[in-house]
Design a protein around this motif. Structure first.
Motif, PDB file in Angstrom:
ATOM      1  N   MET A 290       0.863  -1.330  -0.187  1.00 40.25           N
ATOM      2  CA  MET A 290      -0.056   0.053   0.088  1.00 40.25           C
ATOM      3  C   MET A 290       0.795   1.292   0.038  1.00 40.25           C
ATOM      4  O   MET A 290       1.845   1.296   0.611  1.00 40.25           O
ATOM      5  N   GLN A 291       0.652   2.095  -0.766  1.00 35.43           N
ATOM      6  CA  GLN A 291       1.232   3.485  -0.756  1.00 35.43           C
ATOM      7  C   GLN A 291       0.181   4.622  -0.036  1.00 35.43           C
ATOM      8  O   GLN A 291      -0.734   4.499  -0.201  1.00 35.43           O
ATOM      9  N   SER A 292       0.975   5.429   0.640  1.00 35.29           N
ATOM     10  CA  SER A 292       0.137   5.976   1.650  1.00 35.29           C
ATOM     11  C   SER A 292       0.836   7.523   1.644  1.00 35.29           C
ATOM     12  O   SER A 292       1.798   7.651   1.350  1.00 35.29           O
ATOM     13  N   PHE A 293      -0.043   8.716   1.294  1.00 30.98           N
ATOM     14  CA  PHE A 293       0.023   9.978   1.655  1.00 30.98           C
ATOM     15  C   PHE A 293      -0.684  10.552   2.628  1.00 30.98           C
ATOM     16  O   PHE A 293      -1.863  10.448   2.762  1.00 30.98           O
ATOM     17  N   CYS A 294       0.288  10.702   3.608  1.00 30.20           N
ATOM     18  CA  CYS A 294      -0.364  11.297   4.931  1.00 30.20           C
ATOM     19  C   CYS A 294       0.232  12.585   5.391  1.00 30.20           C
ATOM     20  O   CYS A 294       1.414  12.989   4.966  1.00 30.20           O
ATOM     21  N   SER A 295      -0.337  13.269   6.373  1.00 31.96           N
ATOM     22  CA  SER A 295       0.057  14.422   7.103  1.00 31.96           C
ATOM     23  C   SER A 295       1.104  14.135   7.863  1.00 31.96           C
ATOM     24  O   SER A 295       1.137  13.173   8.609  1.00 31.96           O
ATOM     25  N   ALA A 296       2.241  14.898   7.876  1.00 31.95           N
ATOM     26  CA  ALA A 296       3.666  14.774   8.612  1.00 31.95           C
ATOM     27  C   ALA A 296       3.342  15.723   9.936  1.00 31.95           C
ATOM     28  O   ALA A 296       4.174  15.722  10.717  1.00 31.95           O
ATOM     29  N   SER A 297       2.037  16.344  10.008  1.00 28.82           N
ATOM     30  CA  SER A 297       2.099  17.253  11.203  1.00 28.82           C
ATOM     31  C   SER A 297       1.571  16.522  12.273  1.00 28.82           C
ATOM     32  O   SER A 297       0.816  15.704  12.400  1.00 28.82           O
ATOM     33  N   ASP A 298       1.816  17.180  13.525  1.00 22.80           N
ATOM     34  CA  ASP A 298       1.276  16.584  14.732  1.00 22.80           C
ATOM     35  C   ASP A 298       0.069  17.253  15.164  1.00 22.80           C
ATOM     36  O   ASP A 298      -0.626  16.786  15.989  1.00 22.80           O
ATOM     37  N   ALA A 299      -0.423  18.343  14.373  1.00 19.71           N
ATOM     38  CA  ALA A 299      -1.624  18.807  14.662  1.00 19.71           C
ATOM     39  C   ALA A 299      -2.756  18.412  13.911  1.00 19.71           C
ATOM     40  O   ALA A 299      -3.422  18.928  13.275  1.00 19.71           O
ATOM     41  N   ILE A 300      -3.056  17.420  14.483  1.00 25.80           N
ATOM     42  CA  ILE A 300      -4.208  16.359  13.591  1.00 25.80           C
ATOM     43  C   ILE A 300      -5.130  16.193  14.737  1.00 25.80           C
ATOM     44  O   ILE A 300      -4.622  15.777  15.802  1.00 25.80           O
ATOM     45  N   GLU A 301      -6.472  15.789  14.592  1.00 25.05           N
ATOM     46  CA  GLU A 301      -7.618  15.739  15.293  1.00 25.05           C
ATOM     47  C   GLU A 301      -6.943  14.152  15.578  1.00 25.05           C
ATOM     48  O   GLU A 301      -6.761  13.432  15.179  1.00 25.05           O
ATOM     49  N   PRO A 302      -7.311  13.849  17.034  1.00 25.59           N
ATOM     50  CA  PRO A 302      -7.079  12.594  17.433  1.00 25.59           C
ATOM     51  C   PRO A 302      -7.832  11.300  16.783  1.00 25.59           C
ATOM     52  O   PRO A 302      -7.046  10.256  16.607  1.00 25.59           O
ATOM     53  N   VAL A 303      -8.789  11.657  16.310  1.00 31.52           N
ATOM     54  CA  VAL A 303      -9.348  10.429  15.492  1.00 31.52           C
ATOM     55  C   VAL A 303      -8.729  10.346  14.148  1.00 31.52           C
ATOM     56  O   VAL A 303      -8.641   8.809  14.446  1.00 31.52           O
ATOM     57  N   PHE A 304      -7.929  11.019  13.669  1.00 31.59           N
ATOM     58  CA  PHE A 304      -7.582  10.608  12.504  1.00 31.59           C
ATOM     59  C   PHE A 304      -6.133   9.826  12.815  1.00 31.59           C
ATOM     60  O   PHE A 304      -5.481   8.733  12.134  1.00 31.59           O
ATOM     61  N   MET A 305      -5.526  10.282  14.012  1.00 33.19           N
ATOM     62  CA  MET A 305      -4.204   9.435  14.665  1.00 33.19           C
ATOM     63  C   MET A 305      -4.655   8.123  14.926  1.00 33.19           C
ATOM     64  O   MET A 305      -3.971   7.204  14.316  1.00 33.19           O
ATOM     65  N   GLU A 306      -5.854   7.996  15.362  1.00 35.54           N
ATOM     66  CA  GLU A 306      -6.463   6.543  15.864  1.00 35.54           C
ATOM     67  C   GLU A 306      -6.725   5.746  14.464  1.00 35.54           C
ATOM     68  O   GLU A 306      -6.235   4.433  14.452  1.00 35.54           O
ATOM     69  N   LYS A 307      -7.222   6.370  13.679  1.00 40.25           N
ATOM     70  CA  LYS A 307      -7.670   5.478  12.351  1.00 40.25           C
ATOM     71  C   LYS A 307      -6.393   5.179  11.575  1.00 40.25           C
ATOM     72  O   LYS A 307      -6.049   4.004  11.036  1.00 40.25           O
ATOM     73  N   ALA A 308      -5.401   6.025  11.622  1.00 46.44           N
ATOM     74  CA  ALA A 308      -3.821   5.713  11.024  1.00 46.44           C
ATOM     75  C   ALA A 308      -3.272   4.441  11.913  1.00 46.44           C
ATOM     76  O   ALA A 308      -2.946   3.350  11.075  1.00 46.44           O
ATOM     77  N   ARG A 309      -3.563   4.632  13.019  1.00 44.85           N
ATOM     78  CA  ARG A 309      -2.909   3.348  13.900  1.00 44.85           C
ATOM     79  C   ARG A 309      -3.676   2.009  13.583  1.00 44.85           C
ATOM     80  O   ARG A 309      -3.173   0.918  13.564  1.00 44.85           O
TER      81      ARG A 309
ATOM     82  N   ASN B 238       8.940  11.050  10.316  1.00 44.23           N
ATOM     83  CA  ASN B 238       8.809  10.099  11.915  1.00 44.23           C
ATOM     84  C   ASN B 238       7.948  11.417  12.799  1.00 44.23           C
ATOM     85  O   ASN B 238       7.983  11.375  13.836  1.00 44.23           O
ATOM     86  N   THR B 239       6.797  11.750  11.961  1.00 46.85           N
ATOM     87  CA  THR B 239       5.897  12.657  12.791  1.00 46.85           C
ATOM     88  C   THR B 239       4.411  12.354  12.129  1.00 46.85           C
ATOM     89  O   THR B 239       4.382  12.011  11.278  1.00 46.85           O
ATOM     90  N   GLY B 240       3.760  12.964  12.799  1.00 51.15           N
ATOM     91  CA  GLY B 240       2.259  12.850  12.540  1.00 51.15           C
ATOM     92  C   GLY B 240       1.648  11.764  12.054  1.00 51.15           C
ATOM     93  O   GLY B 240       1.882  10.654  12.432  1.00 51.15           O
ATOM     94  N   LEU B 241       0.603  11.572  11.174  1.00 49.72           N
ATOM     95  CA  LEU B 241      -0.109  10.359  10.681  1.00 49.72           C
ATOM     96  C   LEU B 241       0.972   9.479   9.789  1.00 49.72           C
ATOM     97  O   LEU B 241       0.824   8.105   9.971  1.00 49.72           O
ATOM     98  N   MET B 242       1.914   9.921   9.369  1.00 48.73           N
ATOM     99  CA  MET B 242       2.872   8.854   8.595  1.00 48.73           C
ATOM    100  C   MET B 242       3.658   8.140   9.808  1.00 48.73           C
ATOM    101  O   MET B 242       3.660   6.923   9.783  1.00 48.73           O
ATOM    102  N   GLU B 243       3.971   8.759  10.887  1.00 50.75           N
ATOM    103  CA  GLU B 243       4.682   8.103  11.867  1.00 50.75           C
ATOM    104  C   GLU B 243       3.585   7.327  12.619  1.00 50.75           C
ATOM    105  O   GLU B 243       3.920   5.856  12.750  1.00 50.75           O
ATOM    106  N   ALA B 244       2.467   7.620  13.109  1.00 52.55           N
ATOM    107  CA  ALA B 244       1.641   6.673  13.390  1.00 52.55           C
ATOM    108  C   ALA B 244       1.113   5.413  12.677  1.00 52.55           C
ATOM    109  O   ALA B 244       1.116   4.470  13.206  1.00 52.55           O
ATOM    110  N   LEU B 245       1.062   5.435  11.329  1.00 54.82           N
ATOM    111  CA  LEU B 245       0.702   4.457  10.619  1.00 54.82           C
ATOM    112  C   LEU B 245       1.901   3.431  10.506  1.00 54.82           C
ATOM    113  O   LEU B 245       1.863   2.317  10.709  1.00 54.82           O
ATOM    114  N   ALA B 246       3.230   4.053  10.245  1.00 52.24           N
ATOM    115  CA  ALA B 246       4.325   3.156  10.010  1.00 52.24           C
ATOM    116  C   ALA B 246       4.728   2.504  11.213  1.00 52.24           C
ATOM    117  O   ALA B 246       5.128   1.559  11.247  1.00 52.24           O
TER     118      ALA B 246
END
Length: 75
Positions: A1-20, A39-47
C-alpha cells in the motif's frame, strides 16, 4: 500500500487513531507500506503501528530532503 499522510502533529485524535488501526491491519496481514518517510504525524502513527505488528514499511524522502531511505526503526 502506498500512503500519502500528513506529517503534522496538529491532527485531530480520531485521524491518529484511524492511522494506527490501518497500520495494525497492514502489519497483521504482512502487507507492505510505502510512505513519505516522516517520523511525525499520521505518517509516524501509521508506520510505527505497521512495524510493531510485524508488517513491512519503507519510508522514502525526496532527494532534497536526503534521498530514499529505509524507514527508521521506532523504539
Amino acid at each position: 500500500m502506498q500512503s500519502f499522510c500528513s506529517a503534522s502533529d496538529a491532527i485531530e485524535p480520531v485521524f491518529m487513531e484511524k492511522a494506527r488501526e490501518l497500520g495494525a491491519w497492514l502489519g497483521r496481514h504482512r502487507k507492505w507500506l510505502v510512505y513519505g518517510g516522516s517520523n511525525t504525524g499520521l505518517m509516524e502513527a501509521l508506520a510505527k503501528k505497521c512495524e510493531r505488528e510485524r508488517g513491512n514499511d519503507y519510508g522514502s524522502c525526496s532527494h532534497k530532503a536526503g534521498g530514499t531511505r529505509k524507514s527508521q526503526r521506532f523504539a
